[in-house]
Write a protein that holds these residues in place. Sequence first.
Motif, PDB file in Angstrom:
ATOM      1  N   LEU A   1      37.457  -4.427  33.913  1.00  0.00           N
ATOM      2  CA  LEU A   1      38.661  -4.143  34.718  1.00  0.00           C
ATOM      3  C   LEU A   1      38.724  -2.658  35.088  1.00  0.00           C
ATOM      4  O   LEU A   1      38.909  -2.307  36.267  1.00  0.00           O
ATOM      5  CB  LEU A   1      39.901  -4.552  33.928  1.00  0.00           C
ATOM      6  CG  LEU A   1      41.247  -4.379  34.625  1.00  0.00           C
ATOM      7  CD1 LEU A   1      41.464  -5.482  35.638  1.00  0.00           C
ATOM      8  CD2 LEU A   1      42.377  -4.382  33.616  1.00  0.00           C
TER       9      LEU A   1
ATOM     10  N   ILE B   1      35.999  -1.651  37.584  1.00  0.00           N
ATOM     11  CA  ILE B   1      36.273  -2.092  38.966  1.00  0.00           C
ATOM     12  C   ILE B   1      37.382  -1.239  39.585  1.00  0.00           C
ATOM     13  O   ILE B   1      37.303  -0.864  40.754  1.00  0.00           O
ATOM     14  CB  ILE B   1      36.609  -3.600  39.005  1.00  0.00           C
ATOM     15  CG1 ILE B   1      35.375  -4.421  38.635  1.00  0.00           C
ATOM     16  CG2 ILE B   1      37.098  -4.020  40.386  1.00  0.00           C
ATOM     17  CD1 ILE B   1      35.624  -5.898  38.459  1.00  0.00           C
ATOM     18  N   VAL B   2      38.409  -0.914  38.788  1.00  0.00           N
ATOM     19  CA  VAL B   2      39.487  -0.035  39.284  1.00  0.00           C
ATOM     20  C   VAL B   2      38.893   1.311  39.714  1.00  0.00           C
ATOM     21  O   VAL B   2      39.229   1.839  40.781  1.00  0.00           O
ATOM     22  CB  VAL B   2      40.588   0.155  38.216  1.00  0.00           C
ATOM     23  CG1 VAL B   2      41.502   1.314  38.592  1.00  0.00           C
ATOM     24  CG2 VAL B   2      41.418  -1.108  38.062  1.00  0.00           C
TER      25      VAL B   2
ATOM     26  N   LEU C   1      36.904   0.895  42.961  1.00  0.00           N
ATOM     27  CA  LEU C   1      37.809   0.705  44.100  1.00  0.00           C
ATOM     28  C   LEU C   1      38.498   2.018  44.480  1.00  0.00           C
ATOM     29  O   LEU C   1      38.653   2.334  45.656  1.00  0.00           O
ATOM     30  CB  LEU C   1      38.858  -0.366  43.781  1.00  0.00           C
ATOM     31  CG  LEU C   1      38.362  -1.807  43.669  1.00  0.00           C
ATOM     32  CD1 LEU C   1      39.500  -2.728  43.259  1.00  0.00           C
ATOM     33  CD2 LEU C   1      37.759  -2.293  44.978  1.00  0.00           C
ATOM     34  N   ALA C   2      38.912   2.777  43.461  1.00  0.00           N
ATOM     35  CA  ALA C   2      39.572   4.063  43.726  1.00  0.00           C
ATOM     36  C   ALA C   2      38.589   5.052  44.357  1.00  0.00           C
ATOM     37  O   ALA C   2      38.951   5.799  45.266  1.00  0.00           O
ATOM     38  CB  ALA C   2      40.134   4.627  42.434  1.00  0.00           C
TER      39      ALA C   2
ATOM     40  N   HIS D   1      37.937   4.411  48.023  1.00  0.00           N
ATOM     41  CA  HIS D   1      39.059   4.762  48.910  1.00  0.00           C
ATOM     42  C   HIS D   1      39.430   6.223  48.666  1.00  0.00           C
ATOM     43  O   HIS D   1      40.404   6.498  47.980  1.00  0.00           O
ATOM     44  CB  HIS D   1      40.277   3.883  48.644  1.00  0.00           C
ATOM     45  CG  HIS D   1      40.070   2.473  49.058  1.00  0.00           C
ATOM     46  ND1 HIS D   1      39.525   1.542  48.215  1.00  0.00           N
ATOM     47  CD2 HIS D   1      40.308   1.850  50.231  1.00  0.00           C
ATOM     48  CE1 HIS D   1      39.464   0.385  48.858  1.00  0.00           C
ATOM     49  NE2 HIS D   1      39.934   0.544  50.074  1.00  0.00           N
ATOM     50  N   PRO D   2      38.646   7.167  49.183  1.00  0.00           N
ATOM     51  CA  PRO D   2      38.956   8.584  48.954  1.00  0.00           C
ATOM     52  C   PRO D   2      40.267   8.967  49.639  1.00  0.00           C
ATOM     53  O   PRO D   2      40.681   8.300  50.587  1.00  0.00           O
ATOM     54  CB  PRO D   2      37.776   9.313  49.600  1.00  0.00           C
ATOM     55  CG  PRO D   2      37.242   8.362  50.593  1.00  0.00           C
ATOM     56  CD  PRO D   2      37.501   6.994  50.079  1.00  0.00           C
ATOM     57  N   PRO D   3      40.925  10.026  49.149  1.00  0.00           N
ATOM     58  CA  PRO D   3      42.179  10.463  49.766  1.00  0.00           C
ATOM     59  C   PRO D   3      41.987  10.750  51.251  1.00  0.00           C
ATOM     60  O   PRO D   3      41.012  11.393  51.644  1.00  0.00           O
ATOM     61  CB  PRO D   3      42.526  11.741  49.005  1.00  0.00           C
ATOM     62  CG  PRO D   3      41.804  11.632  47.720  1.00  0.00           C
ATOM     63  CD  PRO D   3      40.562  10.853  48.002  1.00  0.00           C
ATOM     64  N   THR D   4      42.907  10.245  52.053  1.00  0.00           N
ATOM     65  CA  THR D   4      42.783  10.388  53.507  1.00  0.00           C
ATOM     66  C   THR D   4      43.073  11.825  53.928  1.00  0.00           C
ATOM     67  O   THR D   4      43.980  12.458  53.407  1.00  0.00           O
ATOM     68  CB  THR D   4      43.763   9.445  54.222  1.00  0.00           C
ATOM     69  OG1 THR D   4      45.047   9.609  53.616  1.00  0.00           O
ATOM     70  CG2 THR D   4      43.325   8.006  54.099  1.00  0.00           C
TER      71      THR D   4
ATOM     72  N   ALA E   1      46.520   6.194  42.967  1.00  0.00           N
ATOM     73  CA  ALA E   1      45.162   6.572  42.585  1.00  0.00           C
ATOM     74  C   ALA E   1      44.527   7.416  43.673  1.00  0.00           C
ATOM     75  O   ALA E   1      43.757   8.299  43.423  1.00  0.00           O
ATOM     76  CB  ALA E   1      44.327   5.329  42.329  1.00  0.00           C
ATOM     77  N   ALA E   2      44.854   7.118  44.881  1.00  0.00           N
ATOM     78  CA  ALA E   2      44.369   7.872  46.024  1.00  0.00           C
ATOM     79  C   ALA E   2      45.457   7.786  47.076  1.00  0.00           C
ATOM     80  O   ALA E   2      46.299   6.911  47.009  1.00  0.00           O
ATOM     81  CB  ALA E   2      43.076   7.257  46.539  1.00  0.00           C
ATOM     82  N   ALA E   3      45.419   8.732  48.016  1.00  0.00           N
ATOM     83  CA  ALA E   3      46.494   8.751  49.012  1.00  0.00           C
ATOM     84  C   ALA E   3      46.550   7.426  49.755  1.00  0.00           C
ATOM     85  O   ALA E   3      45.574   6.996  50.332  1.00  0.00           O
ATOM     86  CB  ALA E   3      46.261   9.898  49.976  1.00  0.00           C
TER      87      ALA E   3
ATOM     88  N   LEU F   1      45.220  -1.524  43.182  1.00  0.00           N
ATOM     89  CA  LEU F   1      43.847  -1.520  42.651  1.00  0.00           C
ATOM     90  C   LEU F   1      43.759  -2.421  41.431  1.00  0.00           C
ATOM     91  O   LEU F   1      42.785  -3.153  41.245  1.00  0.00           O
ATOM     92  CB  LEU F   1      43.425  -0.092  42.292  1.00  0.00           C
ATOM     93  CG  LEU F   1      43.358   0.931  43.425  1.00  0.00           C
ATOM     94  CD1 LEU F   1      42.925   2.285  42.882  1.00  0.00           C
ATOM     95  CD2 LEU F   1      42.398   0.485  44.517  1.00  0.00           C
ATOM     96  N   LEU F   2      44.799  -2.374  40.585  1.00  0.00           N
ATOM     97  CA  LEU F   2      44.835  -3.210  39.376  1.00  0.00           C
ATOM     98  C   LEU F   2      44.899  -4.697  39.751  1.00  0.00           C
ATOM     99  O   LEU F   2      44.244  -5.523  39.113  1.00  0.00           O
ATOM    100  CB  LEU F   2      46.040  -2.817  38.517  1.00  0.00           C
ATOM    101  CG  LEU F   2      46.116  -3.435  37.132  1.00  0.00           C
ATOM    102  CD1 LEU F   2      45.001  -2.925  36.247  1.00  0.00           C
ATOM    103  CD2 LEU F   2      47.469  -3.132  36.478  1.00  0.00           C
TER     104      LEU F   2
ATOM    105  N   ARG G   1      43.739  -6.113  42.465  1.00  0.00           N
ATOM    106  CA  ARG G   1      42.427  -6.534  42.979  1.00  0.00           C
ATOM    107  C   ARG G   1      41.406  -6.644  41.844  1.00  0.00           C
ATOM    108  O   ARG G   1      40.649  -7.618  41.767  1.00  0.00           O
ATOM    109  CB  ARG G   1      41.941  -5.546  44.032  1.00  0.00           C
ATOM    110  CG  ARG G   1      42.711  -5.645  45.323  1.00  0.00           C
ATOM    111  CD  ARG G   1      42.643  -4.373  46.123  1.00  0.00           C
ATOM    112  NE  ARG G   1      41.316  -4.070  46.607  1.00  0.00           N
ATOM    113  CZ  ARG G   1      40.999  -2.926  47.227  1.00  0.00           C
ATOM    114  NH1 ARG G   1      41.912  -2.009  47.407  1.00  0.00           N
ATOM    115  NH2 ARG G   1      39.768  -2.719  47.646  1.00  0.00           N
ATOM    116  N   ALA G   2      41.382  -5.644  40.969  1.00  0.00           N
ATOM    117  CA  ALA G   2      40.401  -5.627  39.876  1.00  0.00           C
ATOM    118  C   ALA G   2      40.633  -6.787  38.908  1.00  0.00           C
ATOM    119  O   ALA G   2      39.686  -7.461  38.494  1.00  0.00           O
ATOM    120  CB  ALA G   2      40.475  -4.300  39.132  1.00  0.00           C
TER     121      ALA G   2
END
Lengths: 70, 188
Positions: free
Chosen positions: A14, A17-18, A21-22, A25-28, B3-5, B12-13, B15-16
């Motif tokens: 878990l 994967i978190v 995924l994070a 998706h880098p900060p925009t 977690a990110a902008a 995210l949790l 989905r994971a």
Amino acid sequence: MRRVWAAVAATWALLAIVAVLAWSHPPTQSVAPTRATVVVVKGKKGHVVLLPGSVATHTTTHSSPPAAGR
Amino acid sequence: MSAAAGVPAIWLLARASGLVAFGLLTLSVWLGLAMSTRLLGPRRQKALFAWHRTLVWTALWMVGLHALSVLLDPVLHFGLPAVLVPFAAPWRPIGVAAGVIAGWLTLVLALSFRAKHWIGHRGWRLFHYASFAAFVLFLGHALAVGTDLRGIRGLVVVAIAAAPVIWLGLARILLPRTPAVRPAVAAA
């Protein structure tokens, strides 16, 4: 013990994967400029006029008409 | 809580936990079919059966976490009925309902291990065929509403998850069954 192993493995999966995924998706990046840009324009009578960049750029929500002949 | 902008950590949790639950349930189905076909040998049945049950319950905890994080997501605006009642979700009700029905069905299947004494081995075995329906519903839910299983990735995951199920299912139907090894009874 089997249940503990399963719970630990599931938790690690878990978290992994978190993290993925994070990371995916880098900060925009902000599109707006951080500093106001200025355009230096020389007037007809030799005056220097300073205009903010946002005034110089032209944006519209209207779509352009189709080109002639199409 | 970000977690990110623009990507809240709760999303995210959600989905994971959904992906981990799907992985655990797929492993459990594989293991169940490997047991019924005696693919991994007749002597390991007891240990495999224990792992089969453990994987199902661990997956159900992840399904619970998935539902909870979807419930707490500030963008989806899902209420309690949306995550518990099929077709009550305001967003993609059919795709979400597939997951809700599959979750309830898996919970009943997991509880049926304890009810084996009352429903009998034959009844339990017949009811256990519903696990195929639960697997297909989970797969449909993941493909219909899963953010991470769109396009080619979804097809690859379907192939990896479903191919052993089809292969083992066919082996279960077509191959002759070998009897389970029972402890030798002392002859005298």
